[in-house]
Design a protein around this motif. Sequence first.
Motif, PDB file in Angstrom:
ATOM      1  N   ARG A 105     -95.809  12.949   9.105  1.00 31.43           N
ATOM      2  CA  ARG A 105     -96.434  12.856  10.062  1.00 31.43           C
ATOM      3  C   ARG A 105     -96.781  11.478  10.539  1.00 31.43           C
ATOM      4  O   ARG A 105     -96.738  10.841  11.647  1.00 31.43           O
ATOM      5  CB  ARG A 105     -97.235  13.638  10.645  1.00 31.43           C
ATOM      6  CG  ARG A 105     -96.851  15.244  10.405  1.00 31.43           C
ATOM      7  CD  ARG A 105     -96.178  15.697  11.764  1.00 31.43           C
ATOM      8  NE  ARG A 105     -95.804  17.013  11.809  1.00 31.43           N
ATOM      9  CZ  ARG A 105     -94.625  17.601  11.134  1.00 31.43           C
ATOM     10  NH1 ARG A 105     -93.883  17.001  10.655  1.00 31.43           N
ATOM     11  NH2 ARG A 105     -94.543  18.879  11.315  1.00 31.43           N
ATOM     12  N   THR A 135     -89.362   8.707  13.490  1.00 26.21           N
ATOM     13  CA  THR A 135     -90.443   9.238  14.278  1.00 26.21           C
ATOM     14  C   THR A 135     -91.781   9.276  13.691  1.00 26.21           C
ATOM     15  O   THR A 135     -92.724   9.754  14.553  1.00 26.21           O
ATOM     16  CB  THR A 135     -89.983  10.762  15.017  1.00 26.21           C
ATOM     17  OG1 THR A 135     -89.879  11.789  13.850  1.00 26.21           O
ATOM     18  CG2 THR A 135     -88.650  10.547  15.825  1.00 26.21           C
ATOM     19  N   ALA A 136     -91.833   8.974  12.404  1.00 31.70           N
ATOM     20  CA  ALA A 136     -93.267   9.215  11.932  1.00 31.70           C
ATOM     21  C   ALA A 136     -93.985   8.080  12.319  1.00 31.70           C
ATOM     22  O   ALA A 136     -93.597   6.910  12.689  1.00 31.70           O
ATOM     23  CB  ALA A 136     -93.130   8.851  10.341  1.00 31.70           C
ATOM     24  N   ALA A 137     -95.267   8.360  13.038  1.00 27.17           N
ATOM     25  CA  ALA A 137     -96.143   7.562  13.632  1.00 27.17           C
ATOM     26  C   ALA A 137     -96.564   6.486  12.568  1.00 27.17           C
ATOM     27  O   ALA A 137     -96.908   6.746  11.444  1.00 27.17           O
ATOM     28  CB  ALA A 137     -97.590   8.174  14.120  1.00 27.17           C
ATOM     29  N   LEU A 164    -102.206  12.342  14.264  1.00 28.90           N
ATOM     30  CA  LEU A 164    -101.008  12.411  15.124  1.00 28.90           C
ATOM     31  C   LEU A 164    -101.510  13.048  16.608  1.00 28.90           C
ATOM     32  O   LEU A 164    -101.008  12.258  17.509  1.00 28.90           O
ATOM     33  CB  LEU A 164     -99.813  13.360  14.461  1.00 28.90           C
ATOM     34  CG  LEU A 164     -98.934  13.243  15.691  1.00 28.90           C
ATOM     35  CD1 LEU A 164     -98.039  11.897  15.491  1.00 28.90           C
ATOM     36  CD2 LEU A 164     -97.526  14.237  14.943  1.00 28.90           C
ATOM     37  N   ASN A 181     -94.139   4.501  16.525  1.00 24.66           N
ATOM     38  CA  ASN A 181     -93.599   5.139  15.343  1.00 24.66           C
ATOM     39  C   ASN A 181     -92.713   4.014  14.490  1.00 24.66           C
ATOM     40  O   ASN A 181     -92.539   3.017  14.897  1.00 24.66           O
ATOM     41  CB  ASN A 181     -92.864   6.374  15.629  1.00 24.66           C
ATOM     42  CG  ASN A 181     -91.665   6.144  16.685  1.00 24.66           C
ATOM     43  OD1 ASN A 181     -90.909   4.921  16.615  1.00 24.66           O
ATOM     44  ND2 ASN A 181     -91.528   7.135  17.243  1.00 24.66           N
TER      45      ASN A 181
END
Length: 390
Positions: A105, A135-137, A164, A181
């Motif tokens: 995440r 899409t990982a922050a 997140l 991201n």
Amino acid sequence: MRIWTARRFLLSALLLSLPVLSGCWSQFELPQLGFVMGVALDEGEDGNIEMTSQIYRPTPSGTSQGKSRTGSMYVNIVTKDLSVEEAIRDIPIHLGRKAQWSHMRMILISDRIAAHRNIGELLDMYYRDHEPRLTAAVAVTRGKAGEYLDKHPLVEQTTSQQLLRVMETSYHDSGKTVESNLLYMAEQMLSGNGDAALPYLYATQGKDTFSTAGVALIKNGRMIGILDSKHTEGLLMLRNKYQSGMQNLPCSGQPNRSESVEILKFSSRLKVHLSERPRLQMDAYATLAIGELKCTTIQNNQDEQKFIRRLRQSLTDEIMATYDQLQREKTDIIGVGQRVYAVQPALWRKWKPDWEKRFSEIPLQIRLRLKIVTTGTSEGRPAVTGKGSE
């Protein structure tokens, strides 16, 4: 006869395809994998990278096993090595499982390592490997990043998920930070000038709470400064990324009193007028809802226009303050250079070597159109004054 031949052919094709079919993505079974929820990168001793990996623990909270670490649904593994890839390879010797990255995440980077190392190079593995999602922050932390993963989540099951959610709501509902991201970061750092903005996290000392407010400014892959939360709202407006939030209006001559307005919708457009002395023009439109009235009464259109002029001036000052800071930092994170490149690539190649200086000298003109769509359930005056009926 033809029907039986077709059936035998179909059966043979199905049988031949069985050896290449698999029920899983790889040869690993679920009990052999440790699902990484978040990662924190810090600068270790002797030039090493200290990596804290938060692994999801598939044990229901409340069992005797889960209570061994205050009932947490995760475990943090700390590894140190010269590179991120080597630090990852050391996780199984502590965990007894292979790290699996498809559910990650969050990636946290301490401000210290972000200032000393190229962030793009630091995260290179997460772009090349097939497991991590783009899409990982990604966020920068004030102080040691690993300590954030040691805090207990308030409402989520893991600290990574809590972080997140804090970032997402701070961006969408308050306008206090930016959305970021792996994909967005790459787009910024691969743009014409390579400047980028990442969310900035800070913790409340002695408590299991943390906040996302402000932006870390990235130039040439390294952090060069911080944009505070108030200027971040101006940045989002310049980028046409402002979702919603509150604006305070000080009461004239009363420094301890202020009124508030909720921005329901905000849209803006930046246009670069190209010449030897380029200039930047921002056209914006916003719909508003009155939040609090303490020193203003809106009874007619004239009162409303007077209130709107106050708010327009306040917003203009806020946006200009943000733009002035970006010019002082010579950091083009609003994409002016990218717009020049899109329109006139040859001109951009000519300007790129001294773009920092050019950007710091470009004037900005702001034109705002504001519309109040509601004053709430009360009319356009302070709802309760304590002065009795009039």
